[in-house]
Design a protein around this motif. Sequence first.
Motif, PDB file in Angstrom:
ATOM      1  N   ILE A 273      -5.672  13.016   4.891  1.00  0.00           N
ATOM      2  CA  ILE A 273      -5.998  11.581   4.833  1.00  0.00           C
ATOM      3  C   ILE A 273      -6.282  11.188   3.390  1.00  0.00           C
ATOM      4  O   ILE A 273      -6.978  11.904   2.666  1.00  0.00           O
ATOM      5  N   ALA A 274      -5.720  10.048   2.976  1.00  0.00           N
ATOM      6  CA  ALA A 274      -5.989   9.539   1.623  1.00  0.00           C
ATOM      7  C   ALA A 274      -6.523   8.119   1.705  1.00  0.00           C
ATOM      8  O   ALA A 274      -6.152   7.342   2.587  1.00  0.00           O
ATOM      9  N   VAL A 275      -7.408   7.813   0.779  1.00  0.00           N
ATOM     10  CA  VAL A 275      -7.899   6.438   0.637  1.00  0.00           C
ATOM     11  C   VAL A 275      -7.247   5.833  -0.602  1.00  0.00           C
ATOM     12  O   VAL A 275      -7.218   6.467  -1.660  1.00  0.00           O
ATOM     13  N   PHE A 276      -6.675   4.647  -0.459  1.00  0.00           N
ATOM     14  CA  PHE A 276      -6.131   3.914  -1.607  1.00  0.00           C
ATOM     15  C   PHE A 276      -7.041   2.697  -1.813  1.00  0.00           C
ATOM     16  O   PHE A 276      -6.892   1.677  -1.137  1.00  0.00           O
ATOM     17  N   PRO A 277      -8.006   2.829  -2.726  1.00  0.00           N
ATOM     18  CA  PRO A 277      -8.984   1.748  -2.893  1.00  0.00           C
ATOM     19  C   PRO A 277      -8.541   0.733  -3.943  1.00  0.00           C
ATOM     20  O   PRO A 277      -7.787   1.056  -4.860  1.00  0.00           O
ATOM     21  N   GLY A 278      -9.032  -0.491  -3.810  1.00  0.00           N
ATOM     22  CA  GLY A 278      -8.734  -1.515  -4.808  1.00  0.00           C
ATOM     23  C   GLY A 278      -9.319  -2.846  -4.411  1.00  0.00           C
ATOM     24  O   GLY A 278     -10.011  -2.956  -3.386  1.00  0.00           O
ATOM     25  N   SER A 279      -9.026  -3.851  -5.224  1.00  0.00           N
ATOM     26  CA  SER A 279      -9.483  -5.210  -4.919  1.00  0.00           C
ATOM     27  C   SER A 279      -8.406  -5.973  -4.139  1.00  0.00           C
ATOM     28  O   SER A 279      -8.714  -6.834  -3.329  1.00  0.00           O
ATOM     29  N   PHE A 280      -7.148  -5.687  -4.464  1.00  0.00           N
ATOM     30  CA  PHE A 280      -6.004  -6.316  -3.792  1.00  0.00           C
ATOM     31  C   PHE A 280      -6.166  -7.840  -3.750  1.00  0.00           C
ATOM     32  O   PHE A 280      -6.095  -8.470  -2.701  1.00  0.00           O
ATOM     33  N   ASP A 281      -6.384  -8.406  -4.929  1.00  0.00           N
ATOM     34  CA  ASP A 281      -6.711  -9.836  -5.077  1.00  0.00           C
ATOM     35  C   ASP A 281      -5.625 -10.560  -5.864  1.00  0.00           C
ATOM     36  O   ASP A 281      -5.896 -11.039  -6.973  1.00  0.00           O
ATOM     37  N   PRO A 282      -4.404 -10.687  -5.343  1.00  0.00           N
ATOM     38  CA  PRO A 282      -3.898 -10.276  -4.031  1.00  0.00           C
ATOM     39  C   PRO A 282      -3.111  -8.953  -4.136  1.00  0.00           C
ATOM     40  O   PRO A 282      -2.882  -8.453  -5.232  1.00  0.00           O
ATOM     41  N   VAL A 283      -2.694  -8.432  -2.948  1.00  0.00           N
ATOM     42  CA  VAL A 283      -1.808  -7.260  -2.922  1.00  0.00           C
ATOM     43  C   VAL A 283      -0.483  -7.644  -3.590  1.00  0.00           C
ATOM     44  O   VAL A 283      -0.001  -8.774  -3.441  1.00  0.00           O
TER      45      VAL A 283
ATOM     46  N   ARG B 262       5.266   5.474  -1.778  1.00  0.00           N
ATOM     47  CA  ARG B 262       5.529   6.764  -2.418  1.00  0.00           C
ATOM     48  C   ARG B 262       4.492   7.824  -2.038  1.00  0.00           C
ATOM     49  O   ARG B 262       4.780   9.025  -2.100  1.00  0.00           O
ATOM     50  N   ALA B 263       3.309   7.379  -1.624  1.00  0.00           N
ATOM     51  CA  ALA B 263       2.274   8.340  -1.199  1.00  0.00           C
ATOM     52  C   ALA B 263       2.464   8.749   0.264  1.00  0.00           C
ATOM     53  O   ALA B 263       1.973   9.802   0.683  1.00  0.00           O
ATOM     54  N   LEU B 264       3.193   7.955   1.031  1.00  0.00           N
ATOM     55  CA  LEU B 264       3.345   8.208   2.475  1.00  0.00           C
ATOM     56  C   LEU B 264       3.781   9.628   2.827  1.00  0.00           C
ATOM     57  O   LEU B 264       3.201  10.240   3.733  1.00  0.00           O
ATOM     58  N   PRO B 265       4.817  10.184   2.131  1.00  0.00           N
ATOM     59  CA  PRO B 265       5.248  11.542   2.517  1.00  0.00           C
ATOM     60  C   PRO B 265       4.197  12.617   2.237  1.00  0.00           C
ATOM     61  O   PRO B 265       4.303  13.719   2.752  1.00  0.00           O
ATOM     62  N   LEU B 266       3.198  12.286   1.430  1.00  0.00           N
ATOM     63  CA  LEU B 266       2.203  13.289   1.048  1.00  0.00           C
ATOM     64  C   LEU B 266       1.051  13.397   2.041  1.00  0.00           C
ATOM     65  O   LEU B 266       0.290  14.360   2.012  1.00  0.00           O
ATOM     66  N   PHE B 267       0.887  12.366   2.879  1.00  0.00           N
ATOM     67  CA  PHE B 267      -0.300  12.300   3.739  1.00  0.00           C
ATOM     68  C   PHE B 267       0.065  11.960   5.181  1.00  0.00           C
ATOM     69  O   PHE B 267       1.115  11.385   5.458  1.00  0.00           O
ATOM     70  N   ASP B 268      -0.873  12.327   6.108  1.00  0.00           N
ATOM     71  CA  ASP B 268      -0.692  11.951   7.507  1.00  0.00           C
ATOM     72  C   ASP B 268      -1.169  10.524   7.741  1.00  0.00           C
ATOM     73  O   ASP B 268      -0.701   9.837   8.648  1.00  0.00           O
ATOM     74  N   ARG B 269      -2.128  10.106   6.914  1.00  0.00           N
ATOM     75  CA  ARG B 269      -2.727   8.789   7.101  1.00  0.00           C
ATOM     76  C   ARG B 269      -3.191   8.264   5.745  1.00  0.00           C
ATOM     77  O   ARG B 269      -3.762   9.019   4.951  1.00  0.00           O
ATOM     78  N   ILE B 270      -2.906   6.979   5.490  1.00  0.00           N
ATOM     79  CA  ILE B 270      -3.383   6.360   4.244  1.00  0.00           C
ATOM     80  C   ILE B 270      -4.235   5.153   4.621  1.00  0.00           C
ATOM     81  O   ILE B 270      -3.787   4.263   5.350  1.00  0.00           O
ATOM     82  N   VAL B 271      -5.459   5.153   4.136  1.00  0.00           N
ATOM     83  CA  VAL B 271      -6.364   4.028   4.401  1.00  0.00           C
ATOM     84  C   VAL B 271      -6.436   3.181   3.136  1.00  0.00           C
ATOM     85  O   VAL B 271      -6.960   3.613   2.112  1.00  0.00           O
ATOM     86  N   VAL B 272      -5.833   1.994   3.205  1.00  0.00           N
ATOM     87  CA  VAL B 272      -5.881   1.056   2.076  1.00  0.00           C
ATOM     88  C   VAL B 272      -7.201   0.310   2.223  1.00  0.00           C
ATOM     89  O   VAL B 272      -7.438  -0.360   3.246  1.00  0.00           O
ATOM     90  N   ALA B 273      -8.081   0.464   1.236  1.00  0.00           N
ATOM     91  CA  ALA B 273      -9.463   0.009   1.427  1.00  0.00           C
ATOM     92  C   ALA B 273      -9.898  -0.964   0.335  1.00  0.00           C
ATOM     93  O   ALA B 273      -9.866  -0.633  -0.850  1.00  0.00           O
ATOM     94  N   ILE B 274     -10.290  -2.158   0.777  1.00  0.00           N
ATOM     95  CA  ILE B 274     -10.785  -3.159  -0.176  1.00  0.00           C
ATOM     96  C   ILE B 274     -12.273  -2.911  -0.403  1.00  0.00           C
ATOM     97  O   ILE B 274     -13.079  -2.994   0.531  1.00  0.00           O
ATOM     98  N   GLY B 275     -12.611  -2.602  -1.640  1.00  0.00           N
ATOM     99  CA  GLY B 275     -14.021  -2.388  -1.982  1.00  0.00           C
ATOM    100  C   GLY B 275     -14.700  -3.724  -2.191  1.00  0.00           C
ATOM    101  O   GLY B 275     -14.224  -4.554  -2.949  1.00  0.00           O
ATOM    102  N   GLU B 276     -15.800  -3.931  -1.485  1.00  0.00           N
ATOM    103  CA  GLU B 276     -16.558  -5.182  -1.644  1.00  0.00           C
ATOM    104  C   GLU B 276     -17.570  -4.997  -2.761  1.00  0.00           C
ATOM    105  O   GLU B 276     -18.615  -4.393  -2.558  1.00  0.00           O
TER     106      GLU B 276
END
Length: 161
Positions: free
Chosen positions: A13-23, A33-47
Motif C-alpha cells: 500500500i502506498a500513500v500519495f499525499p498532497g494538496s491537490f489544489d487542484p489535481v 506510473r505508481a500503479l504497477p508497483l502497488f496493490d493499493r494507492i491512497v491519494v490523500a489530501i492533507g488538511e
Amino acid sequence: MSTSPEIPTEQRIAVFPGSFDPVTIGHVSIVLRALPLFDRIVVAIGENTSKRYMFPLDQRLDWLKKTFADMPKVEAISFQGLTADLCVKLGAQHIVRGLRNSTDHGHERSIALMNHELRGVETIFLPALPEHAHISSTIVRELMANKADVTAFVPAAVRIP
Ligand code: ADP
C-alpha cells in the motif's frame, strides 16, 4: 521434494499525499506510473490548517474521486496530522511523491528522511515526465484566476464554468 516459493501475503500500500489544489495531469501521471508497483494507492489530501487553499476540501476530494473512479486500486481520502502517522494507520509501507526539479528534490529529501526516521516509511520518488515538469497546481490556479483555459493541464473532472 519441491519447495514452494514464498508468496507475499501483505498488501503493498502506498500513500500519495498532497494538496491537490487542484489535481493536475501531473498528479494523475504519477498515480498511473505508481500503479504497477502497488496493490493499493491512497491519494490523500492533507488538511493543513496554516495553509490557504483556492478550492475547499470537499471540492478537491470530489475531483480526486471522480478522476480515479475507474481505477479500483486507487482511493481518495483526506486526513489531518502527519503523513507518516496516516501510513501507520493504513498499513502503508510507502509514500509516493513526484519530483519536477531540483527545488522539489531538496525539499522532498528532508521530508522523506524524516518520515523514515519517524515511522520507518520509505518514500518512492518518480520523476515528472518532461511534458509535465512545468505543470503545478500553483500555476493552474494562477491561470484559472485569470480565466485562462486550463483543460490541457487538468483531468476532465476538474471543470470550472
Ligand atoms: P504539496 O502541497 O504537498 O506539494 P501538491 O498537490 O502540490 O502537494 O503535489 C503533490 C505531489 O505531486 C508532490 O510530490 C509533487 O511533487 C507532485 N507533483 C505535482 N505536480 C506534478 C507534476 N506536474 N508532475 C509530477 N509530479 C507532480
